[in-house]
Design an enzyme around this catalytic site. Sequence first.
Site, PDB file in Angstrom:
ATOM      1  N   PRO A  82     -39.154 -34.779 -24.806  1.00  0.00           N
ATOM      2  CA  PRO A  82     -40.368 -35.175 -25.517  1.00  0.00           C
ATOM      3  C   PRO A  82     -40.519 -36.694 -25.565  1.00  0.00           C
ATOM      4  O   PRO A  82     -39.522 -37.410 -25.643  1.00  0.00           O
ATOM      5  CB  PRO A  82     -40.152 -34.632 -26.933  1.00  0.00           C
ATOM      6  N   THR A  83     -41.742 -37.144 -25.537  1.00  0.00           N
ATOM      7  CA  THR A  83     -41.991 -38.573 -25.634  1.00  0.00           C
ATOM      8  C   THR A  83     -41.602 -39.033 -27.034  1.00  0.00           C
ATOM      9  O   THR A  83     -41.770 -38.307 -28.000  1.00  0.00           O
ATOM     10  CB  THR A  83     -43.488 -38.888 -25.396  1.00  0.00           C
ATOM     11  N   GLY A  84     -41.053 -40.220 -27.112  1.00  0.00           N
ATOM     12  CA  GLY A  84     -40.677 -40.746 -28.405  1.00  0.00           C
ATOM     13  C   GLY A  84     -39.301 -40.289 -28.850  1.00  0.00           C
ATOM     14  O   GLY A  84     -38.838 -40.666 -29.904  1.00  0.00           O
ATOM     15  N   CYS A  85     -38.619 -39.477 -28.074  1.00  0.00           N
ATOM     16  CA  CYS A  85     -37.269 -39.044 -28.432  1.00  0.00           C
ATOM     17  C   CYS A  85     -36.258 -39.937 -27.707  1.00  0.00           C
ATOM     18  O   CYS A  85     -36.422 -40.202 -26.521  1.00  0.00           O
ATOM     19  CB  CYS A  85     -37.012 -37.591 -28.022  1.00  0.00           C
ATOM     20  N   VAL A  86     -35.236 -40.356 -28.430  1.00  0.00           N
ATOM     21  CA  VAL A  86     -34.226 -41.197 -27.794  1.00  0.00           C
ATOM     22  C   VAL A  86     -33.072 -40.386 -27.269  1.00  0.00           C
ATOM     23  O   VAL A  86     -32.773 -39.344 -27.737  1.00  0.00           O
ATOM     24  CB  VAL A  86     -33.679 -42.276 -28.762  1.00  0.00           C
TER      25      VAL A  86
END
Length: 112
Positions: free
Chosen positions: A108-112
């Site tokens: 997912p975007t925004g997941c590190v």
Amino acid sequence: MADTIEVNGKQLAVDEEGYLANLNDWEPEVANVMAKQDNLELTPDHWEIINFLREYYEEYQIAPAVRVLTKAVGKKLGPDKGNSKYLYTLFPYGPAKQACRYAGLPKPTGCV
């Protein structure tokens, strides 16, 4: 983490974090194999979220970050399931990241 996982006798390519390299390789058994690697057993509750994510991705072409996921699940499945506490009980390594991996979606975007 291996660069492939074995599912039904086939070697499927995964990236260094264990996400499927090719989204079209996904089949339900992929989720079971990945869950086993995490020492988890998938229940119907897990599948509800995994299938929800696959539908979400099909519609929006994006893997939702956890806040978006929580809100979307709440809208579709009700407030009992649309909260991070519930989602973390199912996916202790992070509901968005872990569930997206099981669902054969990109990170997912925004997941590190």
